[in-house]
Design a protein around this motif. Sequence first.
Motif, PDB file in Angstrom:
ATOM      1  N   GLY A  95       0.787  -1.235   0.000  1.00  0.00           N
ATOM      2  CA  GLY A  95       0.000   0.000   0.000  1.00  0.00           C
ATOM      3  C   GLY A  95       0.809   1.270   0.000  1.00  0.00           C
ATOM      4  O   GLY A  95       0.461   2.230   0.679  1.00  0.00           O
ATOM      5  N   ILE A  96       1.911   1.270  -0.773  1.00  0.00           N
ATOM      6  CA  ILE A  96       2.732   2.483  -0.863  1.00  0.00           C
ATOM      7  C   ILE A  96       2.577   3.098  -2.246  1.00  0.00           C
ATOM      8  O   ILE A  96       2.012   2.504  -3.156  1.00  0.00           O
ATOM      9  CB  ILE A  96       4.222   2.200  -0.567  1.00  0.00           C
ATOM     10  N   ALA A  97       3.104   4.306  -2.413  1.00  0.00           N
ATOM     11  CA  ALA A  97       2.999   5.015  -3.682  1.00  0.00           C
ATOM     12  C   ALA A  97       3.730   4.255  -4.795  1.00  0.00           C
ATOM     13  O   ALA A  97       4.798   3.674  -4.570  1.00  0.00           O
ATOM     14  CB  ALA A  97       3.589   6.420  -3.550  1.00  0.00           C
ATOM     15  N   ARG A  98       3.180   4.308  -6.000  1.00  0.00           N
ATOM     16  CA  ARG A  98       3.784   3.601  -7.135  1.00  0.00           C
ATOM     17  C   ARG A  98       5.181   4.114  -7.455  1.00  0.00           C
ATOM     18  O   ARG A  98       6.015   3.387  -7.987  1.00  0.00           O
ATOM     19  CB  ARG A  98       2.897   3.749  -8.378  1.00  0.00           C
ATOM     20  N   GLN A  99       5.440   5.378  -7.148  1.00  0.00           N
ATOM     21  CA  GLN A  99       6.757   5.952  -7.429  1.00  0.00           C
ATOM     22  C   GLN A  99       7.866   5.254  -6.657  1.00  0.00           C
ATOM     23  O   GLN A  99       9.044   5.403  -6.996  1.00  0.00           O
ATOM     24  CB  GLN A  99       6.754   7.449  -7.110  1.00  0.00           C
ATOM     25  N   LYS A 100       7.512   4.486  -5.624  1.00  0.00           N
ATOM     26  CA  LYS A 100       8.520   3.784  -4.828  1.00  0.00           C
ATOM     27  C   LYS A 100       8.757   2.351  -5.317  1.00  0.00           C
ATOM     28  O   LYS A 100       9.619   1.658  -4.790  1.00  0.00           O
ATOM     29  CB  LYS A 100       8.092   3.759  -3.362  1.00  0.00           C
ATOM     30  N   TYR A 101       7.990   1.917  -6.316  1.00  0.00           N
ATOM     31  CA  TYR A 101       8.149   0.552  -6.808  1.00  0.00           C
ATOM     32  C   TYR A 101       9.503   0.393  -7.515  1.00  0.00           C
ATOM     33  O   TYR A 101       9.896   1.265  -8.299  1.00  0.00           O
ATOM     34  CB  TYR A 101       7.051   0.207  -7.820  1.00  0.00           C
ATOM     35  N   PRO A 102      10.221  -0.720  -7.283  1.00  0.00           N
ATOM     36  CA  PRO A 102      11.444  -0.976  -8.060  1.00  0.00           C
ATOM     37  C   PRO A 102      11.137  -1.078  -9.552  1.00  0.00           C
ATOM     38  O   PRO A 102      10.125  -1.660  -9.946  1.00  0.00           O
ATOM     39  CB  PRO A 102      11.935  -2.318  -7.507  1.00  0.00           C
ATOM     40  N   GLU A 103      12.003  -0.479 -10.347  1.00  0.00           N
ATOM     41  CA  GLU A 103      11.834  -0.562 -11.799  1.00  0.00           C
ATOM     42  C   GLU A 103      12.813  -1.552 -12.428  1.00  0.00           C
ATOM     43  O   GLU A 103      12.741  -1.811 -13.629  1.00  0.00           O
ATOM     44  CB  GLU A 103      11.988   0.829 -12.416  1.00  0.00           C
TER      45      GLU A 103
END
Length: 545
Positions: free
Chosen positions: A504-512
């Motif tokens: 449940g965190i912001a998508r901007q923090k997802y590993p790319e």
Amino acid sequence: MREDVSGWQVRVDDATMARYAASGDWLGKTVAEFARELAERDPGRVTHVFDGEACRVAELLADAEALAAALQARGFVAGDVVSFQLPNWREAVVIDLAAAMLGLVVAPIVPIYRDAEVAYMLADAGARAAFFAPAWRGFDYAAMMARLAPSLPELRLLSAVRGDAPHADSFEALVGERRTLRQRPRIDANAVKLLLYTSGTTGRPKGVLHTHNTGPATLRRAFRHWSQHEGDAVLMASPVTHITGFSYGMELPLCFGTRTVFMERWNAAEAVELIEREQVTASMGATPFLHELLAAAEAGGHRLPSLRIFACGGAEVPPALIRRVREVLANCRAFRVYGSSEAPLVTLGFVGEGQLDAAAETDGEIVHYEVRVVDDEGGIVAPGGEGEICVRGPARCVGYADPQQSAESFDADNFFATGDLGRITPDNAIVITGRKKDLINRGGEKVSAKEVEDILHRLPGVEEAAVVAMPHPRLGETVCAYVIPRPGASLTLEDVLEGVAAAGIARQKYPEHLVVVDGFPRTASGKIRKDRLRADIRERLQAAS
């Protein structure tokens, strides 16, 4: 140290208050008082433009007084915290003004944040009211607030802006009550007025405290240094929930009579149109904004003669980009600036004739801040030497909501340790050379590596994880995860993203990007050598290109 009316311990004493008041740095007024003075002189002054709607200061004040009276009638008093999680909408200005009238503390929350971040921030702030958009950009904020509210006992008022939500009062209805204030409380300008959360290296966001005095101190320095005038127009694409959008977007017009043209969503072609239509004279933003603005202007043959300045910071700024502005735009001077939520605009850039090299190759001229560069033991380094940048001044925050975080970041002389490494040039400019803090600067949005690591360590197939910054052509940096799998487990990026999404965190923090390894390079004491991991991912990307 003293206790604020809000109950927080703030790092300001009587001597500091007297010194900054005597020097004229602290003006002793709230943003609501600035706005009233402006409205008395020119009630029809347009201060903000939202999606083509011109907002006049007298109208904003009238709505703010009605909202303040509605909150007062519901028992809100000085020191109470009210949060808002809104896009770049007019209502954010009304909430900010209403809060200033009552001495409330505003706690903006960036709209990209989801359940985990919002729950933490509202609980940590002790927020008593939360204003939110029921839905925006495909996300159901009303449902999120309904999930969170039962676990937030201090939250007394939910208010839906531009729509309805279960168990929430309508913002429009609150203002529509058209109450009048029973009494106008006397507001101490040294009291905390802003609680702004920023990424912490521990994975736990830090609540940055600013007073009614520190904000205008920042704004007046920039206003003067950049030779701005009443009536000048500023293009603002940064969110009102960031320090840039909040201070230079929302509050600068109310304090010093400029006009902010807001963008709800960044679009370079639209920005070119707005600059021409609104005769914008200034803008500021991270590197991608400037790069894409130049590309759009050049592609359309637009020289944008009204635009005089562009302050660029928040992410690494290539010197060639600053120089290119002079080639593409008719009258614009672009420059690098350096600052943070804790210490807004420590530098204000080089804007004079003959200063293009300094504007492009340094992170800006130090203006009205005291800056020390210290070594690992806290000793001041020799002139020109590299070390950690530490700052003190009238525009800097007065501490963190968590006193332990304050104790770790401020020294005995009340200098704030920024966590950035750099040096000071003979021209009194800062050059940033690296970071001590384990943060990833994703296009100006700071991401805590530890926060993402903590989530990865909860995934069933992960033995150990390390998160580092990875180069990105548009954003400067983005998130890369190095993972040691547990015996017999196989991991893909899709597996990792599924687990991160569930947190449940912001998508901007997802590993790319995911790199699966057998082990990590370590120091003699066992710490992971993240410098080597950052070098490794750079080499991998170069080899793949």
